[in-house]
Design a protein around this motif. Structure first.
Motif, mmCIF file in Angstrom:
data_model
loop_
_atom_site.group_PDB
_atom_site.id
_atom_site.type_symbol
_atom_site.label_atom_id
_atom_site.label_comp_id
_atom_site.label_asym_id
_atom_site.label_seq_id
_atom_site.Cartn_x
_atom_site.Cartn_y
_atom_site.Cartn_z
ATOM 1 N N PRO A 285 0.795 -1.229 0.000
ATOM 2 C CA PRO A 285 0.000 0.000 0.000
ATOM 3 C C PRO A 285 0.831 1.284 0.000
ATOM 4 N N ASN A 289 1.005 3.947 -3.030
ATOM 5 C CA ASN A 289 0.597 5.329 -2.772
ATOM 6 C C ASN A 289 1.613 6.321 -3.343
ATOM 7 N N ARG A 292 0.875 6.486 -7.017
ATOM 8 C CA ARG A 292 -0.331 7.304 -7.268
ATOM 9 C C ARG A 292 -0.013 8.792 -7.171
ATOM 10 N N SER A 309 -6.507 4.816 -10.832
ATOM 11 C CA SER A 309 -7.700 5.225 -10.082
ATOM 12 C C SER A 309 -8.967 4.510 -10.564
ATOM 13 N N ALA A 315 -7.453 0.350 -6.901
ATOM 14 C CA ALA A 315 -7.973 1.366 -5.996
ATOM 15 C C ALA A 315 -8.252 0.818 -4.608
ATOM 16 N N ALA A 316 -8.538 -0.487 -4.524
ATOM 17 C CA ALA A 316 -8.871 -1.101 -3.232
ATOM 18 C C ALA A 316 -7.656 -1.329 -2.340
ATOM 19 N N ILE A 317 -6.440 -1.223 -2.890
ATOM 20 C CA ILE A 317 -5.236 -1.441 -2.086
ATOM 21 C C ILE A 317 -4.946 -0.191 -1.281
ATOM 22 N N GLN A 318 -5.200 -0.263 -0.017
ATOM 23 C CA GLN A 318 -5.044 0.911 0.873
ATOM 24 C C GLN A 318 -4.121 0.556 2.028
#
Length: 318
Positions: A285, A289, A292, A309, A315-318
Motif C-alpha cells: 500500500p 501510494n 499514485r 484510479s 484502488a482497493a489497495i489501501q
C-alpha cells in the motif's frame, strides 16, 4: 560453515546465531568470538556471487563509505566473515525526534559514496534495458499475477519517459537499496551501510529517492523537501550537480522514484508468489501510494494515473 570458521579462527570456541536473511538466497549469522561480534554471510554459490560484494566493499571502504570490513573469505563455498555493524537498523530508530539528524547523517554518507571515483572499479551501467526490465516486473507480477489485470496501453510510453529521465541525469555510484533497513547504527550511533552488492553506475537521484521515499516509512512532504534541500545544496557545492536547477532536480527525483516504486511493486509480488516471502505484501500500500501521488502530479503520467484510479482492484489497495 563451522568447519571453515574453525580453520579461519583457529578455534572452535565461538557462538553462532541467526542474524537475518534478505530478499535473496543470502543468510547472515552473528558470531561471538574472543568477546567480539562478527557477521558471517552465507551466499550459496549456485544462487549468489560473493565477488561483487567483495569488490564493492573494498572500493567503498577505500573511499570512506562505512561498510563492513572483510576479515576472511571462502568464495568457493560462499562464506564471508565481516565486521558487525550492529543490530539496530535505521527503521528501528527513526521518529520525529531523531529523523532530522539521522537523515542528514545518511545523506552525508551518500554524498561520500557519490564522490567516489569510478575509474578503478568496473560497475555495470544502469542502462535503459535494465531499467525497462525492472519495470516489466510491475506488469508481470503486480498487474497480471497478483491482480489478474492486463497492462494499460500507456505503459510503454510511461516506461520510455522514466528511462529518459534516468539517463539524462549525472551518473555515479548507485547503491540501489539505500533505505532504512540497509542502514545500521552501532552503539555510538555511527552509520553503517549494508546490502550494496548490486551497486551500479546510474542516476544521481536514485539512492536519494530510495532513502527519502522509503517503502517502509513515510514522512510529511515538508520534511522531505527540507532533506532534499540539504542534499541539493551540498551536491551543488561538491560538484556532483552542475548547472541543475532545484526544479529540475525535483523532477528527476520524482520520476526516478516512480520508476523505482513501479519496479518494487513487482518485486514484492514476486517475492510472495515465487519465493514464499509473504511479509513484503504488507508494504504494497505505501509503495503504491507513492506511485499514485507522483503519477497524478505530472501531465505526462495522467493516463497512467487514471488507470490506477479506475481499476477497482488497484484502488482497493489501501
Amino acid at each position: 560453515m563451522r568447519d571453515w570458521l574453525n580453520h579461519s579462527l583457529d578455534s572452535d570456541d565461538f557462538q553462532l546465531s541467526v542474524a537475518s536473511s534478505d530478499a535473496s538466497f543470502r543468510r547472515y549469522f552473528r558470531l561471538l568470538f574472543n568477546q567480539r561480534s562478527y557477521i558471517v554471510m552465507d551466499a550459496p554459490p549456485e544462487h549468489e556471487e560473493t565477488e561483487p560484494f567483495i569488490t564493492i566493499a573494498e572500493f567503498m571502504l577505500s573511499h570512506g563509505v562505512p561498510v563492513p570490513v572483510i576479515h576472511a573469505k571462502n568464495q568457493q563455498e560462499g562464506f564471508l566473515l565481516l565486521s558487525d555493524l550492529g543490530t539496530t537498523a535505521y527503521l528501528d530508530k527513526l521518529n520525529n525526534q531523531t529523523a532530522d539528524a539521522l537523515y542528514k547523517q545518511a545523506i552525508d554518507a551518500l554524498l561520500t559514496m557519490q564522490l567516489a571515483q569510478l575509474n578503478t572499479i568496473n560497475l555495470p551501467d544502469y542502462d535503459p534495458a535494465k531499467l525497462i526490465m525492472e519495470m516489466q516486473l510491475f506488469d508481470d507480477w503486480f498487474l497480471q499475477k497478483h491482480l489478474g489485470l492486463e497492462p494499460p496501453a500507456c505503459l510503454p510510453a510511461l516506461f520510455e519517459l522514466l528511462v529518459d529521465n534516468a539517463v539524462q541525469q549525472p551518473q555515479c555510484l548507485v547503491h540501489r537499496d539505500y533505505h532504512s533497513r540497509n542502514l545500521m547504527l552501532d552503539d555510538n550511533n555511527q552509520l553503517g551501510v549494508i546490502d550494496f552488492q548490486d551497486a551500479v553506475n546510474g542516476p544521481v537521484s536514485y539512492d536519494l529517492v530510495s532513502l527519502l521515499r522509503d517503502c517502509y516509512i513515510k514522512w510529511p512532504d515538508a520534511d522531505l523537501q527540507r532533506w532534499l534541500d540539504y542534499y541539493f545544496e551540498q551536491a551543488c557545492d561538491k560538484g556532483i550537480l552542475n548547472n541543475v536547477s532545484r526544479a529540475q532536480f525535483q523532477r528527476w527525483f520524482d520520476l526516478m522514484g516512480l520508476q523505482r516504486h513501479i519496479k518494487v511493486l513487482g518485486i514484492f509480488c514476486r517475492l510472495n508468489y515465487r519465493d514464499d516471502k509473504s511479509n513484503y505484501m504488507n508494504d504494497l500500500p505505501m509503495t503504491l501510494n507513492y506511485v499514485r501521488e507522483v503519477s497524478s502530479r505530472y501531465p505526462e503520467c495522467q493516463d497512467f494515473a487514471q488507470f490506477l484510479s479506475q481499476q477497482a482492484k488497484i484502488a482497493a489497495i489501501q
